[in-house]
Design a protein around this motif. Structure first.
Motif, PDB file in Angstrom:
ATOM      1  N   TYR A   1       0.838  -1.205   0.000  1.00 22.87           N
ATOM      2  CA  TYR A   1       0.000   0.000   0.000  1.00 22.87           C
ATOM      3  C   TYR A   1       0.875   1.259   0.000  1.00 22.87           C
TER       4      TYR A   1
ATOM      5  N   TRP B   1       0.429   3.750  -3.120  1.00 25.81           N
ATOM      6  CA  TRP B   1      -0.469   4.889  -2.959  1.00 25.81           C
ATOM      7  C   TRP B   1       0.068   6.005  -2.080  1.00 25.81           C
TER       8      TRP B   1
ATOM      9  N   LYS C   1      -1.852  -1.671  -7.840  1.00 26.35           N
ATOM     10  CA  LYS C   1      -1.714  -0.690  -8.913  1.00 26.35           C
ATOM     11  C   LYS C   1      -2.772  -0.880  -9.994  1.00 26.35           C
TER      12      LYS C   1
ATOM     13  N   PRO D   1      -7.519   4.304  -9.801  1.00 25.57           N
ATOM     14  CA  PRO D   1      -7.234   5.393  -8.852  1.00 25.57           C
ATOM     15  C   PRO D   1      -8.476   6.197  -8.478  1.00 25.57           C
TER      16      PRO D   1
ATOM     17  N   VAL E   1      -9.787   5.357  -4.997  1.00 26.30           N
ATOM     18  CA  VAL E   1      -9.031   5.946  -3.893  1.00 26.30           C
ATOM     19  C   VAL E   1      -9.289   7.447  -3.813  1.00 26.30           C
TER      20      VAL E   1
END
Length: 207
Positions: free
Chosen positions: A24, A28, A93, A97, A100
């Protein structure tokens, strides 16, 4: 048999837990030297296990934990972390995105994003690696011979190796013991088979 279970469960849980947190962070969290550190972790996979046994055993003796379950747990965790981090990072990955970013807009921090957004999506990947790690730790002989020599800590593989003898005279006992040692891995594989297949196929198809 009980020693093998005691060795295997933490030997699977510890590296997966640490690898999830590391993956993680690499995927990120933007911090200085992230790419270099990730390449260094990935490069640790090329280090042969055999060259680490003597340094690790020396260190365990200095810590006073030699001959205990801790030596086997730590060794299996150390050997599994590079591959686990690499695989789980790649799965993370592949997660869009936008998920998130939407969670961040809603005020979620890293802890909530990790547990409520990413972790449910990573179940197939975790199960796939857990099966590999479980089978490796359960069937391991080299690490157990070096770090678990005492009868109180020995797993099944060490006892089976001694049961074989130099001439294989106790072949009937060896076959019975081998059958017993196969029961749990077969059950685990059958129970996690659908997650295992999903984990292997995840990310292989785009769009």
């Amino acid at each position: 048999f009980l020693n093998t279970i005691v060795i295997t469960l933490p030997g699977v849980f510890i590296p997966i837990t640490l690898a999830l947190l590391a993956a993680y962070a690499f995927a990120w969290i933007d911090f200085r030297g992230r790419d270099i550190l990730f390449v260094a972790v990935f490069a640790l996979q090329i280090v042969p296990i055999q060259v680490t046994l003597i340094p690790l055993l020396t260190q365990y003796n200095q810590w006073g934990v030699a001959g205990s379950f801790w030596t086997v747990w730590l060794s299996h965790s150390i050997f599994a972390l590079p591959l686990a981090t690499f695989l789980l990072h790649n799965f993370m990955k592949d997660i869009p995105p936008s998920l998130v970013e939407a969670a961040r807009v809603d005020g979620a921090g890293h802890v909530k994003i990790f547990f409520q957004v990413l972790l449910p999506l990573l179940v197939p990947a975790i199960a796939a690696f857990a099966v590999f790690q479980f089978l490796w730790v359960w069937n391991d002989l080299l690490v157990a011979l070096v770090f678990a020599p005492s009868p109180e800590v020995r797993p099944l593989t060490v006892w089976l190796a001694e049961l074989a003898g130099t001439r294989g005279q106790t072949w009937h006992l060896l076959s019975a013991g081998a059958f017993v040692s196969m029961v749990i891995p077969v059950i685990v594989f059958l129970a996690l088979q659908r997650y295992f297949v999903r984990g292997l196929l995840a990310g292989s198809v785009k769009g």
